[in-house]
Scaffold this motif. Structure first.
Motif, PDB file in Angstrom:
ATOM      1  N   GLY A 267       0.814  -1.210   0.000  1.00  0.00           N
ATOM      2  CA  GLY A 267       0.000   0.000   0.000  1.00  0.00           C
ATOM      3  C   GLY A 267       0.846   1.258   0.000  1.00  0.00           C
ATOM      4  N   GLU A 268       1.965   1.233   0.742  1.00  0.00           N
ATOM      5  CA  GLU A 268       2.863   2.384   0.756  1.00  0.00           C
ATOM      6  C   GLU A 268       3.451   2.636  -0.632  1.00  0.00           C
ATOM      7  OE1 GLU A 268       4.184   1.347   5.323  1.00  0.00           O
ATOM      8  OE2 GLU A 268       5.708   1.287   3.749  1.00  0.00           O
ATOM      9  N   ILE A 269       3.794   1.563  -1.328  1.00  0.00           N
ATOM     10  CA  ILE A 269       4.337   1.707  -2.692  1.00  0.00           C
ATOM     11  C   ILE A 269       3.261   2.273  -3.622  1.00  0.00           C
ATOM     12  CG2 ILE A 269       5.240   0.450  -4.685  1.00  0.00           C
ATOM     13  CD1 ILE A 269       6.580  -1.444  -2.637  1.00  0.00           C
ATOM     14  N   ARG A 270       2.027   1.782  -3.487  1.00  0.00           N
ATOM     15  CA  ARG A 270       0.924   2.304  -4.310  1.00  0.00           C
ATOM     16  C   ARG A 270       0.723   3.799  -4.081  1.00  0.00           C
ATOM     17  NH1 ARG A 270      -1.633  -2.105  -2.665  1.00  0.00           N
ATOM     18  NH2 ARG A 270      -2.982  -1.001  -1.242  1.00  0.00           N
ATOM     19  N   ARG A 271       0.933   4.234  -2.842  1.00  0.00           N
ATOM     20  CA  ARG A 271       0.749   5.653  -2.512  1.00  0.00           C
ATOM     21  C   ARG A 271       2.026   6.457  -2.740  1.00  0.00           C
ATOM     22  NH1 ARG A 271      -1.589   2.861   1.593  1.00  0.00           N
ATOM     23  NH2 ARG A 271      -0.044   3.496   3.143  1.00  0.00           N
TER      24      ARG A 271
END
Length: 184
Positions: free
Chosen positions: A112-116
């Motif tokens: 999720g951090e990578i997506r954001r």
């Protein structure tokens, strides 16, 4: 205190000094989340809160009232393992299994951090529009989760493979219990 835990509304009475980890383990009986160092250094207690990973040993439960909390018990759907759980089995990403619940929740939160577009300490371009999850990036992003058995190669292979197949793209805390049942 009211929470949504693993997709289910939950109301519980607890001392306001109770850590989220102790609430999950001792009050609610969700013992998948482990107490390792009790200082936020090992990652064994990692859970997802609204899809973001936290060390539950450092968090007071009262701080997370009204939020959606996902533990390792909430990753699978009925009798089917989450794809990342299966990848850990397939790639020997565990030995004793003590760190595994935290590793699993952390990897899903990391995706999720990578997506954001959150950079890490080793990200080359802090203003990049997209970050690639190569070996160095993955190891840095997972560095807060320790494995005392040394199963790191299998852990990295499991996470890398699941990520490349898009199996970490959706936070389980955002999937309703009804939708989980339909998918199973």
């Amino acid at each position: 205190m009211q929470f949504t835990i693993n997709g289910e509304p939950t109301e519980v009475s607890a001392d306001i000094r109770t850590s989220l980890l102790d609430l999950l383990r001792n009050t609610l009986g969700l013992t998948g989340t482990k107490k390792g160092c009790d200082q936020g250094a090992c990652g064994a207690c990692t859970v997802l809160v609204d899809g973001e990973r936290i060390n539950s040993c450092l968090a007071l439960a009262v701080q997370y009232q009204g939020r959606s909390i996902t533990t390792v018990e909430g990753l699978a759907s009925r009798d089917t393992l989450h794809p990342l759980q299966q990848a850990f089995v397939d790639h020997d990403g565990l030995q004793c299994g003590y760190c595994t619940p935290g590793q699993l929740c952390s990897a899903i939160g990391m995706a999720g951090e990578i997506r954001r577009n959150f950079p890490s300490a080793v990200s080359k371009d802090l203003s990049a529009e997209h970050y690639l999850l190569d070996g160095e990036e993955l190891r840095e992003r997972m560095s807060g989760n320790l494995c005392r058995c040394g199963a790191y190669n299998g852990i990295v292979e499991a996470i890398s493979g699941s990520y490349s197949r898009g199996e970490l793209d959706e936070s389980p805390s955002q999937i309703s219990p009804a939708e989980r049942r339909v998918r199973a």
